[in-house]
Design an enzyme around this catalytic site. Structure first.
Site, PDB file in Angstrom:
ATOM      1  N   CYS A  81     -16.629  31.512   1.021  1.00 29.36           N
ATOM      2  CA  CYS A  81     -15.165  31.494   1.070  1.00 29.36           C
ATOM      3  C   CYS A  81     -14.598  31.563   2.483  1.00 29.36           C
ATOM      4  O   CYS A  81     -13.384  31.436   2.669  1.00 29.36           O
ATOM      5  CB  CYS A  81     -14.606  32.651   0.242  1.00 29.36           C
ATOM      6  N   GLU A 119     -17.108  29.560  -8.226  1.00 32.03           N
ATOM      7  CA  GLU A 119     -16.173  30.624  -7.865  1.00 32.03           C
ATOM      8  C   GLU A 119     -15.842  30.530  -6.389  1.00 32.03           C
ATOM      9  O   GLU A 119     -16.711  30.230  -5.564  1.00 32.03           O
ATOM     10  CB  GLU A 119     -16.805  31.991  -8.183  1.00 32.03           C
ATOM     11  N   ARG A 163      -8.749  41.839  -7.633  1.00 23.50           N
ATOM     12  CA  ARG A 163      -9.562  40.786  -7.030  1.00 23.50           C
ATOM     13  C   ARG A 163      -9.258  39.457  -7.721  1.00 23.50           C
ATOM     14  O   ARG A 163      -9.768  39.178  -8.815  1.00 23.50           O
ATOM     15  CB  ARG A 163     -11.049  41.119  -7.162  1.00 23.50           C
ATOM     16  N   ARG A 165      -9.668  35.518  -7.968  1.00 27.63           N
ATOM     17  CA  ARG A 165     -10.585  34.462  -7.568  1.00 27.63           C
ATOM     18  C   ARG A 165     -10.353  33.217  -8.422  1.00 27.63           C
ATOM     19  O   ARG A 165      -9.948  33.304  -9.584  1.00 27.63           O
ATOM     20  CB  ARG A 165     -12.056  34.914  -7.709  1.00 27.63           C
TER      21      ARG A 165
END
Length: 336
Positions: A81, A119, A163, A165
């Site tokens: 990421c 992801e 979180r 994502r």
């Protein structure tokens, strides 16, 4: 097993690329699926993967020949990421890490697995109009996949962590029985205090911070768009690593690295002690099992966990995939 287009036992095996310390592995293994190949460049993560799952991941994906990867039903990719994240370079495809999705497409194009799971941070879809995201979606659709994507917050899936994502779920159209739907969030009100270790086991996580600038705690929001964070104050300049939160809410998004006293874990006032999370607490915030072995020193272990995938979210998504392909989920089993 329920009837499927291609008979019983439709989904049994998976491969784990950019596997880190195994968030995808744990979530998929809980669904009764078996890992047949893993790939991860970082040697410390490879060591942790071997210790916990009995599989030594192959290293650099650039050196992996597609035909050397065993046949598999599901391919999972925890794409790096750093090129997309707000706390990273935001270089997008101009960053060498921002083109690793093409290695993913090289593998998927060769094997055409029944299911592809991806992801990344939400900015993968939005930064500079998401060129890599568009490239992935177009390629998968061109190969006959039904592609779905959504931003999910792990706080809605039984962990006390804010979180968000992006998850991409691609299912080959020839195995789809009914449209895939992302799992609905159910457990947004799990408090961070429920995963904390006893004070004597968290001594190493304490900071030297004795005082901080307090603010009036905002009313907590547990709904689907709320973060569950209860901010108590900040130490210096209100940067992410210097904000102090209550353990009666959620943790901040765990990261691989961060400045300030929080060091990627956040700061929390626990019974008057301002401290970070311990590696075991971080592991619980990622819904890793208690038997997960923390191989390296706290700083390294926390960095690995901050860069991982939340296993609960993976499991919830996979069980929805089973529904979409008309397959009964395999009995739950603990991740090795």
């Amino acid at each position: 097993m329920s009837a499927t287009k291609n008979g019983e036992g439709l989904l049994n095996t998976f491969v784990d690329f950019f596997g880190g310390v195994g968030g995808f592995h744990i979530g998929l293994a809980r669904c009764g699926l078996r890992c047949v190949f893993a790939c991860e460049r970082d040697w410390r993560c490879r060591a942790a993967y071997l210790v916990n799952y009995g599989i030594l991941p192959t290293g650099d994906i650039y050196k992996v020949e597609a035909d050397a990867v065993p046949p598999h039903d599901i391919a999972s990719y925890g794409l790096p990421c750093q090129a997309w994240s707000r706390s990273g370079s935001q270089g997008g495809v101009g960053d060498p890490r921002g083109v690793l999705h093409r290695e993913m497409l090289r593998m998927v194009g060769h094997h055409k697995p029944k299911v592809v799971l991806v992801e990344n941070v939400p900015q993968f879809r939005t930064l500079n109009d998401g060129p890599a995201f568009q490239e992935v979606v177009q390629a998968l659709e061109g190969w006959g996949y039904a592609v779905h994507h959504a931003v999910l917050n792990a706080s809605g899936y039984g962990v006390p962590q804010n979180r968000e994502r992006l998850y991409i779920v691609a299912i080959r159209r020839d195995v789809v029985i009914q449209p895939f739907r992302f799992p609905e969030p159910k457990e947004a009100n799990v408090e961070l205090v429920s995963v904390l270790e006893p004070p004597e086991q968290a001594v190493h996580a304490a900071t030297t911070i004795k005082k901080y600038r307090r603010v009036a705690p905002k009313k907590i929001r547990w709904d689907r768009i709320g973060t569950g964070l209860i901010k108590l104050g900040d130490v210096r300049d209100n940067s992410q690593g210097d904000r102090v939160y209550s353990p009666r809410g959620h943790s901040v998004t765990l990261t691989a690295s961060s400045g300030g006293g929080g060091a990627g874990m956040g700061l929390y006032d626990v019974s008057g002690v301002v401290r970070r999370l311990t590696p075991r607490e971080a592991s619980r915030c990622m819904s890793f099992p208690e038997e997960f072995r923390l191989v390296f020193a706290p700083r390294v272990a926390c960095s690995q966990l901050g860069n991982a995938v939340v296993a609960n979210v993976v499991e919830a998504i996979m069980r929805q995939v089973f529904v979409a392909v008309g397959q009964d989920a395999a009995p739950e089993c603990p991740a090795k």
